[in-house]
Design a protein around this motif. Structure first.
Motif, PDB file in Angstrom:
ATOM      1  N   ALA A  21      13.464   6.426  10.399  1.00 41.84           N
ATOM      2  CA  ALA A  21      13.592   6.521   8.943  1.00 41.84           C
ATOM      3  C   ALA A  21      12.468   7.358   8.371  1.00 41.84           C
ATOM      4  CB  ALA A  21      13.579   5.128   8.309  1.00 41.84           C
ATOM      5  N   ASP A  22      12.783   8.104   7.327  1.00 44.58           N
ATOM      6  CA  ASP A  22      11.811   8.895   6.572  1.00 44.58           C
ATOM      7  C   ASP A  22      12.229   8.745   5.116  1.00 44.58           C
ATOM      8  OD1 ASP A  22      10.139  10.735   5.416  1.00 44.58           O
ATOM      9  OD2 ASP A  22      10.738  12.427   6.671  1.00 44.58           O
ATOM     10  N   THR A  56       0.800  -1.227   0.000  1.00 40.43           N
ATOM     11  CA  THR A  56       0.000   0.000   0.000  1.00 40.43           C
ATOM     12  C   THR A  56       0.829   1.271   0.000  1.00 40.43           C
ATOM     13  OG1 THR A  56      -1.697  -1.194   1.270  1.00 40.43           O
ATOM     14  CG2 THR A  56      -1.870   1.201   1.186  1.00 40.43           C
ATOM     15  N   ALA A  57       1.881   1.323   0.812  1.00 40.77           N
ATOM     16  CA  ALA A  57       2.606   2.572   1.041  1.00 40.77           C
ATOM     17  C   ALA A  57       3.608   2.874  -0.068  1.00 40.77           C
ATOM     18  CB  ALA A  57       3.324   2.513   2.383  1.00 40.77           C
ATOM     19  N   ASP A  58       3.756   4.168  -0.352  1.00 40.54           N
ATOM     20  CA  ASP A  58       4.816   4.661  -1.243  1.00 40.54           C
ATOM     21  C   ASP A  58       6.016   5.132  -0.429  1.00 40.54           C
ATOM     22  OD1 ASP A  58       3.091   4.694  -3.701  1.00 40.54           O
ATOM     23  OD2 ASP A  58       1.991   6.153  -2.512  1.00 40.54           O
ATOM     24  N   HIS A  59       5.733   5.635   0.758  1.00 33.57           N
ATOM     25  CA  HIS A  59       6.749   6.275   1.592  1.00 33.57           C
ATOM     26  C   HIS A  59       6.542   5.815   3.023  1.00 33.57           C
ATOM     27  CE1 HIS A  59       9.791   9.495   1.883  1.00 33.57           C
ATOM     28  NE2 HIS A  59       9.328   9.670   3.120  1.00 33.57           N
ATOM     29  N   LEU A  60       7.598   5.821   3.826  1.00 33.33           N
ATOM     30  CA  LEU A  60       7.511   5.383   5.215  1.00 33.33           C
ATOM     31  C   LEU A  60       8.104   6.424   6.150  1.00 33.33           C
ATOM     32  CD1 LEU A  60       8.734   1.669   4.911  1.00 33.33           C
ATOM     33  CD2 LEU A  60       6.367   2.474   5.019  1.00 33.33           C
ATOM     34  N   VAL A  61       7.400   6.642   7.258  1.00 30.30           N
ATOM     35  CA  VAL A  61       7.959   7.357   8.401  1.00 30.30           C
ATOM     36  C   VAL A  61       7.981   6.334   9.532  1.00 30.30           C
ATOM     37  CG1 VAL A  61       7.601   9.185  10.095  1.00 30.30           C
ATOM     38  CG2 VAL A  61       7.121   9.613   7.669  1.00 30.30           C
TER      39      VAL A  61
END
Length: 296
Positions: free
Chosen positions: A209-210, A195-200
């Protein structure tokens, strides 16, 4: 404009620091996964975004403003934090109607979101009799009622069956494709991977992590190159940095190009030369192992 911007966000409860000097952005047009172990500060951070908790330090802005300064907040940001935090004696329709009226949203929008989340047939039933999955769908309907530019979901797949999980995954991807910002916390790494494109990622209230999903996985040391050859033992002797298994060699610290070049010069045939990327779950477990509040 950045949808959500946290800058040096800090929250303390007495001597307990729940969130510490946390900075990150949530951008439109993508799904940003918000990950971290239990007790990492995810729910506290989400509550501060929505003005439900006041930061001890730093700031968080929604579309450039504190949440409290938004004139019609549900038309800017919709949120699902706790699907059970509702008046159980109300019907689903009346619950959504009350929310709509609080922000000047047309009553017709209620039936639109009931259709969208699949609850039209039970719209007249009291919420107190809803299953957890139905409550989650109702909470998502409430988040969507203002047709907002930003969506914030805390563990939205809790209680959903496989069909429901596929539905919410598809919905989040669709919302991001429309240019909306979707910020979602989850403990299900398999879902975040799809689902995610980016992670925080946070741990013990601090940023770990970002980054994009691929870059996060790439930081893991668990990736390796799988080598198969009819002369496997000779390849292992040549490479010298591999872990020999009965049917393959696992190599780290050397690139596939270097392996291919070495074996070609030595006249050793190869049947497979593949980089095996770790899963998001494996990378997450490795990179957050020092941030666990509880471990066994």
């Amino acid at each position: 404009m950045t949808a959500i911007r946290a800058t040096n966000l800090t929250k303390s409860y007495g001597r307990t620091v729940a969130v510490s000097d946390l900075s990150f952005d949530v951008e439109p047009g993508r799904v940003t996964g918000f990950l971290g172990p239990n007790g990492a500060g995810k729910s506290t951070t989400m509550r501060m975004i929505l003005g439900l908790d006041r930061p001890s330090g730093g700031s968080v802005l929604v579309d450039g403003r504190p949440y409290a300064q938004l004139r019609r907040p549900l038309c800017k940001i919709g949120a699902l934090l706790d699907a059970r935090a509702v008046h159980g004696g109300r019907s689903a329709r009346n619950h959504l109607l009350a929310i709509a009226q609080s922000n000047g949203i047309a009553a017709g929008r209620v039936d639109e979101v009931l259709d969208l989340v699949g609850l039209r047939e039970v719209a007249g039933r009291r919420i107190g009799g809803f299953s957890l999955g139905m409550s989650q769908r109702l909470g998502i309907a409430a988040a969507l009622i203002g047709d907002p530019e930003i969506l914030l979901f805390d563990e939205p797949v809790n209680g959903l069956d496989p069909d429901g999980i596929l539905w919410i995954r598809t919905l989040m991807r669709k919302l991001a494709a429309e240019g909306r910002a979707v910020f979602v916390s989850s403990h299900l790494m398999s879902e975040m991977a799809q689902t995610a494109d980016h992670l925080v990622v946070i741990g013990k209230g601090r940023l770990i992590a970002d980054t994009s999903v691929d870059e996060f996985i790439g930081r893991s040391s668990q990736g390796y190159i799988r080598v198969r050859s009819p002369r496997l033992a000779e390849v292992a002797d040549l490479v010298k940095v591999g872990e020999l298994h009965p049917d393959h060699l696992r190599v780290t610290g050397v690139t596939a190009l270097e392996i291919g070049t070495m074996t070609a010069r030595a006249g050793l045939p190869l049947e497979e030369l593949t980089f095996v990327q770790p899963s998001l779950e494996a990378a997450y477990m490795e990179l957050t192992k020092d941030s666990l509040e509880y471990s066994s």
